[in-house]
Scaffold this active site. Structure first.
Site, PDB file in Angstrom:
ATOM      1  N   ASN A 226       0.817  -1.224   0.000  1.00 58.97           N
ATOM      2  CA  ASN A 226       0.000   0.000   0.000  1.00 58.97           C
ATOM      3  C   ASN A 226       0.848   1.270   0.000  1.00 58.97           C
ATOM      4  O   ASN A 226       0.364   2.341   0.331  1.00 58.97           O
ATOM      5  CB  ASN A 226      -0.957  -0.004   1.210  1.00 58.97           C
ATOM      6  CG  ASN A 226      -2.124   0.948   1.008  1.00 58.97           C
ATOM      7  OD1 ASN A 226      -2.673   1.053  -0.088  1.00 58.97           O
ATOM      8  ND2 ASN A 226      -2.504   1.666   2.052  1.00 58.97           N
ATOM      9  N   ASN A 316       7.338  -2.019  -6.608  1.00 55.89           N
ATOM     10  CA  ASN A 316       8.352  -1.020  -6.932  1.00 55.89           C
ATOM     11  C   ASN A 316       8.676  -1.029  -8.418  1.00 55.89           C
ATOM     12  O   ASN A 316       8.852   0.018  -9.043  1.00 55.89           O
ATOM     13  CB  ASN A 316       9.614  -1.297  -6.096  1.00 55.89           C
ATOM     14  CG  ASN A 316      10.517  -0.098  -5.991  1.00 55.89           C
ATOM     15  OD1 ASN A 316      11.184   0.271  -6.950  1.00 55.89           O
ATOM     16  ND2 ASN A 316      10.548   0.530  -4.828  1.00 55.89           N
ATOM     17  N   GLN A 733       0.402  27.374  22.059  1.00 55.73           N
ATOM     18  CA  GLN A 733       1.354  27.979  22.988  1.00 55.73           C
ATOM     19  C   GLN A 733       0.718  29.128  23.771  1.00 55.73           C
ATOM     20  O   GLN A 733       1.356  29.688  24.649  1.00 55.73           O
ATOM     21  CB  GLN A 733       2.551  28.545  22.209  1.00 55.73           C
ATOM     22  CG  GLN A 733       3.386  27.506  21.502  1.00 55.73           C
ATOM     23  CD  GLN A 733       4.389  28.150  20.550  1.00 55.73           C
ATOM     24  OE1 GLN A 733       4.273  28.015  19.346  1.00 55.73           O
ATOM     25  NE2 GLN A 733       5.367  28.851  21.076  1.00 55.73           N
ATOM     26  N   ALA A 763       5.836  22.761  18.963  1.00 54.47           N
ATOM     27  CA  ALA A 763       5.238  24.028  18.519  1.00 54.47           C
ATOM     28  C   ALA A 763       6.277  24.934  17.861  1.00 54.47           C
ATOM     29  O   ALA A 763       6.115  25.362  16.734  1.00 54.47           O
ATOM     30  CB  ALA A 763       4.591  24.743  19.701  1.00 54.47           C
ATOM     31  N   SER A1029      11.809  31.740  24.703  1.00 52.76           N
ATOM     32  CA  SER A1029      12.678  31.116  25.712  1.00 52.76           C
ATOM     33  C   SER A1029      12.328  31.519  27.137  1.00 52.76           C
ATOM     34  O   SER A1029      13.068  31.250  28.074  1.00 52.76           O
ATOM     35  CB  SER A1029      14.163  31.452  25.469  1.00 52.76           C
ATOM     36  OG  SER A1029      14.560  31.121  24.170  1.00 52.76           O
ATOM     37  N   GLU A1210      15.791  28.729  22.619  1.00 56.76           N
ATOM     38  CA  GLU A1210      16.018  29.139  21.226  1.00 56.76           C
ATOM     39  C   GLU A1210      17.476  29.246  20.812  1.00 56.76           C
ATOM     40  O   GLU A1210      17.814  29.024  19.655  1.00 56.76           O
ATOM     41  CB  GLU A1210      15.368  30.513  21.000  1.00 56.76           C
ATOM     42  CG  GLU A1210      13.872  30.532  21.174  1.00 56.76           C
ATOM     43  CD  GLU A1210      13.340  31.946  21.137  1.00 56.76           C
ATOM     44  OE1 GLU A1210      12.725  32.310  20.133  1.00 56.76           O
ATOM     45  OE2 GLU A1210      13.567  32.687  22.104  1.00 56.76           O
TER      46      GLU A1210
END
Length: 1276
Positions: A226, A316, A733, A763, A1029, A1210
């Site tokens: 599949n 394939n 968030q 997020a 942050s 970050e």
């Protein structure tokens, strides 16, 4: 293959012909649930992650170790990781590291950077005595650490203890269900029919029956794995009323060795084919297995383990897809297909299908029964090649299969086959080239002519998905050159006297990059010896939900139980970038069974447009659309399937509007900008430029980036039935903005909307305002229908509708002597951070935010800093090129060195910046490795190494006080247990774990006594977004405040009974009517910025760091390998080193994606092509550095934040650009060696395509200009 829920199926030999025919025992296979039709599981035992173990029964060692090794952050990918590892361990209880890495090749994680997941894996692997299981200590890195460091700073390198792990006991695993075994043994095999609402699934058991079915239903597809039909139906809306599943037919699962080769049934999975070929290679002489080796090479990287376990060899081949890695090598190797139809059988060479020879069309009623793969002969050489956007689990850009047979004892070509994939709509054959070269000697003249003929014969059309034609053409001839070298080297092996082989410096290019189990070390400062054993702050505490993530018990939005009468929502989005809506026809959609209603702008009771800036964010488009992917209307129905079917039937008529602006360049041309345009200036730029001779001007383009959070945008809106109240469960968030936007859309006060967030499956900035719009869509539908509405975006829709990281163009003008910089056209939010770590005396920079007809971009980890700082590092590197100094010297000379001011007049103490730089230099052994890389480059022509070290100064702050305020609510119950609530959102960064650590320290009670339930607007109102942050900083202060308030109330009781227990104190407090509930509050940081004056205090403090990365590139393909990365970060005093190091590593790997891999591609009409994991490649296990060291700077204090910590979420992302500049260093080495001009431009992401084009040689020149010959490349 999408990163989705996985399962394991267990099949006994009688049920599974593949096992039966190959003599295997019960097989265990991992598979992607989204690709595995339930109909094909008849007789199989299916195990999901819940079946492996749970907190209610027994947590399995795989689940336990993944959690305790900190291998789970947001947790959304953890069940898939568990299933992949668990399946491997069922088949191999003591796997090798290579098997473990291969098992995870099909899994994706966006949070962790994979290192901690692999640490968990290592604990199950066979290890040599030299390995250190506890730390995964890399000997090379360990040797670079002075022992003094350990003693002076009480440094620790262990984030977990293997002593805590329960052993893996294979005898305690689930057995194959006896009832299924009995069913397989006793029940005769019979054809299975499954009838659905619109289609029928038929699973025959004999070849004759299959042929009859195919004759009766010639258009019915055959489905084994599949992997072809499934995505067609799911993503392209293809419908098949009848599907035939032939996997149970023994003839199609045959594995047979013959005198001249190996025959494999067409239904054999790719995993079976891989195993059979591996065994054959070990058993047969090398001379006979060259075809097997070439096919096996392609199989190793074709999909991931989960795909190979279900995808069939025949599927394939028969799909004839251009991207098939197998067809070119099978065709080139003279493989033969056995075909059957009713009353007829025939055998045809696979090469005939692609080379246009004879009767090569496979008719609709014909079935591919088996494939014969021949032995190779004496004097025959076979090779296969591929280049993909990612080394593993990615469709090829271009691939090839090549074979040459020489006249006996000579190098005269007797037979030559060259096939390519990716060049056209299917596999193509360079038939004329092969014919022209037959009878020629295998020498440089042949190579010269072959390249010329191949380019002439293989026409590469322009690609819809955006790959440049030149790159494909370059790969086509580079692959042939690689084949040429392979064969020359092989000829030398057989007859060194006649065949000299290839120059030594060319040899390394014959070795492909392999994925190895990474070695890693994490170094952090240990807690003080006198710290209370109960105080968890500073310790590597496991994520509080880690075990639940690994057992699948963690609840995300779509795991919430269905509500009575619940409806499902699917959106209809714009197919035009800028157009007037003429009409919307929903008549056909409303006829679909189960459809309840269609929702549009007319149904919004109140606010449909939100003005957070001059231009609105719109819930439903009303009269016009401004981008492809804008929501026009939505369908609600009784199932997700019905909703999507109906949404596809909504017809919208448009009238195209001009202009359509899709790029920054077009925005500049049309003067399409948002206001205000920002400017910062320091010193006297004009005067500085007048006094210098050399000025450098340049431009760098930085592409956007998709968040690719594992959990897509998800909403469940549940009307309460009275007072217009509504519960909204959202993956966001920012619950407060969801509450605000939903209330405004419905026209009700905010106090009627209760927003709940348990956890978010990733997020990275992508679940802020856009989540509010999507929640409003669901809420409006719930309001209109009076029913609960569930709205879960598919990956494709999520990527189409939501924006990502902002693309940039950075233009710069720099004086190479004094760093007088003139910057413009970078994103506005980046101006304050563009200096990175450098003192720039004379600086003028502008920021223009462009208005385009693409979905609005949004916050993404780093928020503009990763782009503007890359611009800065680019011109620094260019200055190094111009002056002849090394980039690290230019960086050192211009780095902030003493207490000084930034370009916006904020004071800065760079002491820890210098410390990070020096420590990174030392720990990475930068200069000795730079020397070693240069030596390697002298000895290797087609492979080069590069190394780069980059500093980091990341300002922390949200620019204004009200954005960093925070609240907390703490309840103490009479049994002594504590319920903690705050405004922060758990999205993988471990904020709830850290908040429990804070409460544990403040209240002096164990973490086990404290529970966090959910973030909700009902308990903490008006909470700021968990972004920038700042989550731990601000919420930690609020939690601390609440706990201190409670402790202050309890103090008199404690003073009276100092030897009492916590529970006794609480009981006494209750009896004295002391309130055991308290709120905590933090006002926020006092931050400000005056843009008129160009000065202020927009940031509270700075994080510092440095990263050194080393890479190796393949100059023929542009492929590269990340060899080693050393990171040193100043994050103050870590509250939880395991969480913080995980954040650094995860951000760094996301940075690797931004700067080297992740490429968004749009059509000329503004349609996003890269709308899923098939087209958009985020880093996988194969992309992380082979050696990975992260050190936290010791003895660092931060007086501004909770417990002297720093916000770490970050900053680490930017350090991924150390890989970008290491690649640039390698490319510079190539260009210097080849006498190419030193000035060259590399844009981000720095993909293999760019690297190959920058490593200019005779092949690239041949493609772009006229033929120049390649003999010089061969002779060296």
């Amino acid at each position: 293959t999408s990163p989705c829920y996985q399962l394991k199926s267990q099949l006994c030999p009688r049920q599974n012909p593949q096992c039966h025919m190959t003599g295997e025992k019960t097989g265990h296979y991992s598979a992607n649930a989204c690709l595995l039709p339930i109909c094909c599981l008849y007789g199989a035992a299916v195990t999901t992650v819940e079946g492996v173990g749970s907190t209610e029964t027994r947590v399995h060692p795989v689940q336990e170790r993944l959690a305790k090794c900190h291998g789970s952050q947001c947790g959304f990918c953890s069940p898939g990781m568990v299933m992949s590892i668990y399946t491997l361990l069922r088949n191999y209880p003591e796997p090798t590291p290579e098997q473990m890495i291969a098992a995870l090749a099909g899994n994706l994680c966006r949070c962790t950077g994979y290192r901690p997941i692999l640490d968990a894996c290592k604990t199950f692997c066979k290890v040599s005595s030299s390995d250190d299981r506890n730390t995964g200590l890399c000997p090379l890195v360990a040797n670079s650490l002075p022992l003094l460091v350990f003693f002076l700073f009480k440094v620790s390198t262990s984030l977990f203890s293997i002593d805590e792990f329960q052993p893996l006991d294979p005898t305690q695993e689930l057995i194959f269900p006896p009832e299924l075994m009995r069913m397989a043994e006793n029940q005769p095999k019979r054809t299975l029919f499954f009838h659905g609402e619109r289609m029928t699934w038929i699973s025959p058991v004999s070849l004759d029956e299959l042929l009859d079915l195919k004759a009766a239903h010639p258009k019915a597809p055959l489905v084994v794995g599949n992997t072809g039909v499934g995505p067609e139906m799911k993503f392209r809306g293809v419908f098949h009323p009848v599907v035939i599943a032939p996997a149970r037919i023994p003839d199609l699962n045959v594995v047979k060795y013959t005198e001249d080769g190996l025959t494999l049934g067409a239904a054999c999975s790719l995993s079976v084919a891989k195993d059979v070929l591996t065994n054959a290679i070990s058993e047969f002489p090398e001379e006979k297995t060259k075809v097997f080796c070439a096919v096996l090479k392609q199989l190793r990287t074709l999909g991931g383990e989960q795909i190979r376990n279900v995808a069939s060899l025949g599927g394939n081949i028969i799909s004839r897809k251009s991207t098939s890695d197998l067809n070119p090598v099978l065709a080139a190797s003279n493989c033969v297909l056995s075909l059957a139809s009713r009353g007829k059988k025939r055998r045809i060479p696979l090469s005939d299908i692609f080379a246009g020879v004879g009767n090569n069309t496979i008719t609709p009623e014909e079935i591919l029964v088996s494939v014969h793969i021949p032995h190779s002969r004496k004097g025959e050489y076979v090779c296969a090649f591929r280049q993909a956007p990612r080394r593993e689990n990615a469709l090829s850009i271009t691939n090839a299969g090549m074979r040459v047979l020489f006249e006996e004892g000579t190098d005269i070509i007797k037979d030559l086959s060259i096939f390519y994939g990716g060049a056209a709509s299917t596999t193509v054959c360079a038939k004329q080239t092969c014919s022209a070269l037959t009878g020629r000697h295998w020498n440089e003249q042949t190579l010269d002519e072959a390249c010329r003929l191949i380019l002439k014969e293989i026409a590469v059309p322009g690609s819809a998905s955006g790959e440049k034609v030149d790159y494909k053409k370059t790969l086509i001839i580079s692959f042939f050159y690689r084949f040429f070298l392979e064969v020359l080297q092989s000829l030398k092996t057989t007859d060194p006297y006649h065949y000299p082989g290839i120059p030594v410096e060319y040899g390394s290019v014959l070795q492909d990059f392999k994925t190895k189990m990474p070695q890693s070390i994490q170094i952090y400062q240990d807690i003080e010896p006198d710290q209370s054993p109960q105080d968890p702050v500073g310790r590597p505490i496991m994520h509080q939900s880690g075990i639940k993530h690994a057992t699948g018990e963690a609840v995300y939005i779509d795991d919430l139980p269905s509500v009575d009468g619940e409806l499902f929502l699917a959106v209809v989005t714009s197919s035009r970038a800028h157009a007037k809506i003429v009409s919307i026809d929903t008549s056909e959609a409303l006829k679909v069974p189960g459809v309840f209603d269609v929702i549009s702008a007319h149904d919004v009771p109140a606010t449909n447009e939100f003005y957070y800036s001059d231009d609105p964010e719109i819930v439903f488009a009303r009269n016009k659309v401004i981008c492809v992917g804008q929501i026009v209307c939505a369908v609600v129905a009784d199932s997700d399937v019905h909703a999507k079917q109906a949404a596809a039937k909504v017809k919208i008529e448009y009238e195209v509007l001009e202009p359509v602006i899709l790029t920054i360049e077009e925005a500049i041309k049309h003067n399409s900008f948002f206001e205000p345009k920002r400017k910062l200036e320091q010193g006297n730029v004009d005067q500085a430029f007048e006094t210098v001779d050399n000025i450098i001007e340049g431009e760098i383009h930085i592409g956007g980036q998709e968040h690719f959070y594992m959990e897509t945008q998800s909403v469940l809106a549940v009307p309460k039935g009275e007072d217009k109240e509504m519960d909204v469960y959202v993956s966001t968030q920012h619950p407060a903005v969801i509450q605000e936007m939903v209330a405004a859309s419905l026209g009700v006060p905010a106090n009627r909307i209760m927003c709940h967030v348990k956890r978010v499956g990733g997020a990275f900035g992508g679940k802020l305002l856009k989540s509010g719009l999507l929640a409003s869509v669901a809420a409006v539908a719930a309001k209109k229908t009076g029913r609960a509405v569930r709205f879960i975006l598919s990956r494709g829709d999520d990527m189409l509708i939501t924006g990502g990281r902002h693309p940039f163009i950075g233009k710069y003008k720099v004086n190479e002597k004094y760093f007088n910089v003139n910057l413009k056209e970078v994103a506005a939010v980046s101006l304050l951070k563009m200096d990175n770590a450098y003192k720039i005396p004379n600086l003028r920079c502008w920021a223009y935010a462009c208005k385009t007809n693409l979905p609005s971009n949004t916050a993404f980890r780093g928020f503009g800093f990763p782009q503007s700082a890359l611009v800065t590092e680019t011109w620094i590197t260019e200055v190094a090129d111009k002056t002849g100094l090394s980039p690290e010297k230019i960086r050192e000379i211009n780095m902030y060195k003493e207490n000084e001011q930034t370009h916006f007049k904020q004071k800065l103490d760079p002491q820890n910046l210098i410390r990070c730089w020096n420590e990174c230099m030392e720990k990475s052994a930068y200069y000795s490795r730079k020397k070693a890389a240069n030596e390697f480059n002298k000895q290797n022509y087609w492979k080069k190494k590069g190394i780069a070290i980059v500093p980091l100064k990341f300002p922390f702050g949200l620019g204004t006080r009200y954005l960093s305020q925070a609240s907390a609510l703490v309840h103490i119950y009479t049994d002594g247990s504590v319920l903690l609530t705050h405004g922060g959102i758990e999205m993988g960064q471990g904020i709830h774990t850290k908040m429990i650590q804070v409460a544990s320290r403040e209240l002096n009670i164990p973490m086990s006594s404290i529970h966090f339930c959910e973030t909700s607007t009902t308990t903490v109102p008006n909470a700021c977004a968990s972004a920038g942050s700042a989550g731990t900083d601000v919420n930690g202060m609020a939690v601390k405040d609440a706990c201190q308030t409670l402790l202050k109330r309890l103090q008199p009781i404690i003073n009276k009974n100092p030897k009492g227990t916590w529970n006794e104190w609480i009981k006494e407090a209750f009896e004295q009517s002391v309130s055991l509930s308290a709120t905590g509050y933090f006002r926020g940081y006092n931050e400000n910025m005056d843009w008129e004056k160009g000065e202020g205090q927009p940031f509270t403090y700075f994080l510092f760091g440095a990263a050194c990365s080393e890479v190796e590139i393949n100059c023929l393909t542009g492929d590269h390998k990340n060899l080693r990365t050393d990171i040193v970060m100043d994050i103050g005093c870590s509250i939880n080193p395991a969480v913080d190091i995980g954040q650094i590593e995860g951000a760094f790997v996301q940075g690797i994606g931004l700067y080297t891999m992740e490429e968004l591609k749009y059509s000329p009409e503004g349609v996003l092509y890269t709308r899923g994991p098939d087209q958009y490649k985020i880093p996988a296990v194969c992309d992380i550095p082979e050696q990975f060291s992260v050190s936290l700077l010791s003895s660092s204090q931060n007086p501004h934040a909770i417990y002297a910590s720093k916000g770490i979420g970050e900053a680490g992302l930017f350090l991924g650009c150390s890989v970008f500049f290491a690649l640039r260093d390698a490319v510079t080495s190539v260009r210097n060696e080849r006498g190419l001009k030193t000035t060259f431009v590399l844009n981000s992401p720095l993909t293999a395509e760019q690297i190959r084009a920058s490593c200019a040689d005779d092949f690239t020149e041949m493609v772009t200009e006229s033929w120049g010959g390649v003999c010089s490349s061969v002779s060296g």
